[in-house]
Design a protein around this motif. Structure first.
Motif, short mmCIF file in Angstrom:
data_model
loop_
_atom_site.label_atom_id
_atom_site.label_comp_id
_atom_site.label_asym_id
_atom_site.label_seq_id
_atom_site.Cartn_x
_atom_site.Cartn_y
_atom_site.Cartn_z
N VAL A 73 0.84 -1.20 0.14
CA VAL A 73 -0.10 0.03 -0.12
C VAL A 73 1.03 1.22 -0.13
O VAL A 73 2.05 1.18 0.36
CB VAL A 73 -1.04 0.00 1.15
CG1 VAL A 73 -1.93 -1.23 1.21
CG2 VAL A 73 -0.23 0.06 2.54
N THR A 74 0.26 2.54 -0.36
CA THR A 74 0.98 3.57 -0.43
C THR A 74 1.17 4.12 1.07
O THR A 74 2.23 4.66 1.49
CB THR A 74 0.48 4.43 -1.40
OG1 THR A 74 0.51 3.87 -2.51
CG2 THR A 74 1.19 5.96 -1.35
N GLY A 75 -0.12 4.53 1.75
CA GLY A 75 -0.20 5.05 3.10
C GLY A 75 -0.20 6.54 2.77
O GLY A 75 0.45 7.12 1.89
N THR A 76 -0.53 7.38 3.72
CA THR A 76 -0.64 8.89 3.81
C THR A 76 0.23 9.43 4.96
O THR A 76 -0.12 9.23 6.05
CB THR A 76 -2.10 9.64 3.80
OG1 THR A 76 -2.76 8.87 2.80
CG2 THR A 76 -2.26 10.91 3.77
N VAL A 77 1.28 10.02 4.72
CA VAL A 77 2.17 10.74 5.69
C VAL A 77 1.25 11.92 6.26
O VAL A 77 0.87 12.79 5.79
CB VAL A 77 3.43 11.29 5.27
CG1 VAL A 77 4.16 12.15 6.24
CG2 VAL A 77 4.07 10.10 4.57
N ILE A 78 1.17 11.73 7.70
CA ILE A 78 0.35 12.92 8.31
C ILE A 78 1.34 13.50 9.26
O ILE A 78 0.78 13.74 10.47
CB ILE A 78 -0.83 12.69 8.86
CG1 ILE A 78 -0.77 11.23 9.80
CG2 ILE A 78 -2.03 12.37 7.59
CD1 ILE A 78 -2.06 10.97 10.50
N THR A 79 2.65 13.32 9.38
CA THR A 79 3.61 13.73 10.44
C THR A 79 3.62 15.13 10.67
O THR A 79 3.52 16.13 9.77
CB THR A 79 4.96 13.18 9.84
OG1 THR A 79 5.06 12.15 9.51
CG2 THR A 79 6.10 13.76 11.06
N PRO A 80 3.34 15.71 12.08
CA PRO A 80 3.52 16.79 12.49
C PRO A 80 4.51 17.62 11.99
O PRO A 80 5.81 17.21 12.07
CB PRO A 80 3.29 16.82 13.90
CG PRO A 80 2.69 15.50 14.41
CD PRO A 80 3.35 14.43 13.20
N THR A 81 4.54 18.82 11.56
CA THR A 81 5.54 19.89 10.79
C THR A 81 6.38 20.00 12.18
O THR A 81 5.86 20.61 13.15
CB THR A 81 5.09 20.77 10.45
OG1 THR A 81 4.37 20.50 9.24
CG2 THR A 81 6.08 21.61 9.91
N GLY A 82 7.75 19.72 12.11
CA GLY A 82 8.58 19.93 13.48
C GLY A 82 8.73 18.80 14.33
O GLY A 82 9.67 19.02 15.35
N ALA A 83 8.01 17.74 14.22
CA ALA A 83 8.17 16.71 15.33
C ALA A 83 9.44 15.89 15.06
O ALA A 83 9.71 15.83 13.66
CB ALA A 83 6.84 15.85 15.10
N THR A 84 9.96 15.61 16.01
CA THR A 84 11.08 14.38 15.76
C THR A 84 10.96 13.36 16.77
O THR A 84 9.98 13.48 17.75
CB THR A 84 12.47 15.13 16.24
OG1 THR A 84 12.23 15.78 17.62
CG2 THR A 84 12.63 16.35 14.98
N GLY A 85 11.70 12.31 16.81
CA GLY A 85 11.80 11.30 18.17
C GLY A 85 10.86 10.07 17.70
O GLY A 85 10.43 9.94 16.59
#
Length: 646
Positions: free
Chosen positions: A447-459
């Motif tokens: 599958v492809t999946g959708t990236v919804i990573t918070p801007t500025g998040a790390t860790g």
């Protein structure tokens, strides 16, 4: 009294410390020494006969304080690394020789000094005939001038127990050795040694199990076993052995807690009931049985608590107990896990358990997964770029590996199956604060999946949860030095960091308030915290004062009775009830019934009312001049006593 904090031997679930605490009233109260803020991985702390304090740490060396912990001097021995794995002193009643061993997956060595109060980094003494070290951990035991050393090698075994009878100047291997492999390949983690202070020829060493010598190491006998029907039971993975009372009493501390002997180890008994020492990774709540919880404990299996009082539990299956789940629609189906992708299953409400999936070649050691209560599937970490799907967890053992291009080379660290959108799963990844939404996760192997990573998040993303819909998302990270709480109100299109006034610490789980998406609970390194307003950097978090100050790994909620339960890594399971803030106006649903009785007898009137508790009652009577309150008549029933007609 002093104690240092921080688990320092690199176990995956290690808790970072914050420094040293001091008590001047025999432990009744403790004060934090602000001078030790940077010493977050303490391995050993001790005092000499003058009251000077010596602190061994990982990575920051050996420190000495001559003013009760106000200031510290670095006295790390030159040339043997900065990670102190053991620290021993020959006497605290008189001037003693201080012994230092270094090496925690790093440069190892051994030195000593007869002048600990004045020694400098350059003035330590090396042994004339040293024991062999392997750039790994060494555990020592001491009684005056007699010492034993157990150096861990690259295979994390202890091939040789060494002994010195001249205060560490010269070392020789003991004539005999414990059974080969006694350190069980994990000497970096579980290794202990203790000498009987009344008889230096009596020595016990511990790895997986314990071995004892009564002739100075010439011969050895195994005195405990953790997985056998014969021998004295002491739980696996030994960490400390203490003797006292003239060598009669022994205490063993291990991954199973505390074991105790009153006869030098001839008989050893478990002494853990009521201590609440288990380290739980997870918690699951039964949807209908009030006192039923399922939880996974580090090295102590899956535990079931299902009786009023909850003062003890039943270990359903052994080994490491990791994540757990109870089907919220069909609770006869219950699930637990061992390390990696090894799963336990019960189909009869926890009475019997099996291991339908036994895959120890993929996943993380404590492997994250979630059970979809609507489609009855399990989604889990597998390896970089993919997840594992268990298609038929209720009845079978069919698993598939699904690659997700949006993962890249990331490895799953958190899983949450949406309770609102069928077959939607949120995955957190172990680096970069990455979050990926996968729709139709129930079919296909790519599958492809959708990236919804918070801007500025790390860790490391440890948890992703939903609120009252998929629009409300909360993700937590379990790192230091970053923003650890992120909230979205639009399904992950944008996120806001909501750490607010939180201390710099890992946040391991989250829960939206059941009545209000602007309120939340979080499980942190220091217990459960809560807020009445998720408001970005202005969020005010408050620690729950009825909850212990302990690493908390997971919190779950049961809607039927508003129970919240938390699994802690060291203080057991805790639960509470979230107050119902929704007000239902009071109303009388059943009015009092007119009653006629004989003169001189009692008449009872009752009312049934509904509404948000607490409800108050007040009865009145009419004496011909109007209605007046009846004193003391404040319950749902009122008894008119000894009445006569007038």
């Amino acid at each position: 009294m002093y104690f240092c904090t921080g688990e320092s031997f690199s176990n995956a679930d290690a808790v970072r410390g914050i420094g040293v605490f001091k008590s001047t009233d025999a432990g009744a109260t403790w004060n934090f020494l602000t001078s030790t803020t940077s010493y977050v991985n303490g391995t050993r702390i001790l005092c000499d006969n003058l009251g000077n304090v010596y602190l061994g740490t990982r990575n920051t060396g050996l420190l000495r304080s001559t003013d009760g912990g106000t200031t510290w001097t670095n006295i790390t021995p030159s040339g043997i690394g900065t990670s102190v794995c053991d620290l021993e002193i020959s006497s605290t009643s008189a001037s003693g020789r201080l012994h230092v061993a270094t090496g925690i997956f790093s440069t190892s060595g051994y030195v000593y000094t007869d002048n600990p109060a004045t020694v400098t980094s350059a003035t330590w003494t090396t042994a004339t005939t040293p024991f062999t070290t392997f750039n790994q951990r060494t555990e020592m035991a001491i009684s005056g001038n007699v010492l034993y050393a157990c150096p861990d090698n690259g295979s994390h075994q202890v091939p040789t127990v060494w002994k010195s009878i001249d205060g560490g100047a010269n070392w020789v291997s003991t004539v005999g050795q414990p059974a080969s492999g006694w350190a069980s390949g994990q000497g970096w983690y579980s290794l202990s040694a203790g000498i009987n202070p009344a008889n230096s020829n009596e020595i016990i060493v511990g790895g997986l199990d314990c071995h004892k010598s009564i002739d100075g190491g010439a011969t050895w006998v195994k005195i405990s076993t953790w997985a056998s029907s014969t021998g004295q039971y002491v739980h696996a993975d030994q960490h400390n052995i203490q003797w006292w009372d003239g060598g009669n009493k022994l205490m063993f501390t291990c991954d199973g807690g505390v074991h105790f002997s009153t006869n030098a180890g001839t008989t050893i008994r478990d002494r853990n009931k009521g201590l609440r020492l288990k380290q739980f990774y997870s918690i699951a709540i039964h949807p209908t049985q009030t006192n039923y919880f399922l939880a996974g404990a580090q090295d102590n299996g899956m535990h079931r608590m299902n009786h009023p009082g909850l003062d003890s539990s039943i270990e359903c299956v052994g080994g490491d107990g990791c994540y757990a789940a109870i089907d919220q629609n069909e609770p006869q189906y219950q699930f637990g896990s061992y390390v990696y992708n090894v799963y336990r299953r019960s189909t009869n409400n926890g009475a019997n358990w099996s291991t339908p999936v036994n895959n120890q070649s993929s996943g993380r050691f404590v492997n994250p997964w979630d059970y979809d209560n609507n489609t009855n599937k399990i989604y889990a970490c597998n390896s970089a770029g993919s997840f594992l799907r268990w298609n038929d967890p209720q009845t079978g053992a069919s698993t598939e590996i699904v690659t997700v291009s949006a993962f890249g080379t990331g490895n799953v660290s958190a899983v949450h199956a949406s309770p609102y959108t069928a077959n939607r799963v949120y995955f957190g990844l172990g680096s970069g604060g990455a979050i990926v939404q996968v729709d139709n996760a129930n079919v296909g192997t790519s599958v492809t999946g959708t990236v919804i990573t918070p801007t500025g998040a790390t860790g490391y993303v440890n948890c992703v949860v939903t609120g009252s819909s998929d629009q409300f998302l909360m993700a937590t990270m379990s790192n230091y030095g970053i923003n650890n709480v992120w909230v979205s109100t639009n399904g992950g299109t944008s996120w806001t960091a909501c750490d607010g006034n939180l201390p710099d610490m890992p946040v391991r789980w989250a829960l939206f308030h059941p009545d209000d998406n602007t309120k939340a609970f979080i499980a942190t390194e220091t217990g459960v915290w809560e807020t009445d307003l998720l408001n970005g950097a202005s969020t005010v978090w408050t620690p729950n004062t009825t909850f212990p100050n302990v690493r908390t790994d997971m919190i779950k909620y049961r809607a039927s009775d508003r129970t919240i339960a938390a699994g802690t890594h060291g203080r057991g399971i805790w639960s509470s009830v979230i107050p119902n803030n929704t007000c239902v106006p009071a109303s009388i649903t059943t009015q009092p019934t007119a009653t006629t009785v004989c003169a001189g007898t009692n008449a009872t009137f009752s009312v049934v009312a509904s509404g948000t508790a607490p409800l108050s009652y007040l009865w009145q009577e009419n004496n011909g001049s109007g209605w007046v309150n009846i004193g003391g008549a404040t319950s749902a029933s009122y008894i008119c006593t000894n009445r006569y007609a007038k």
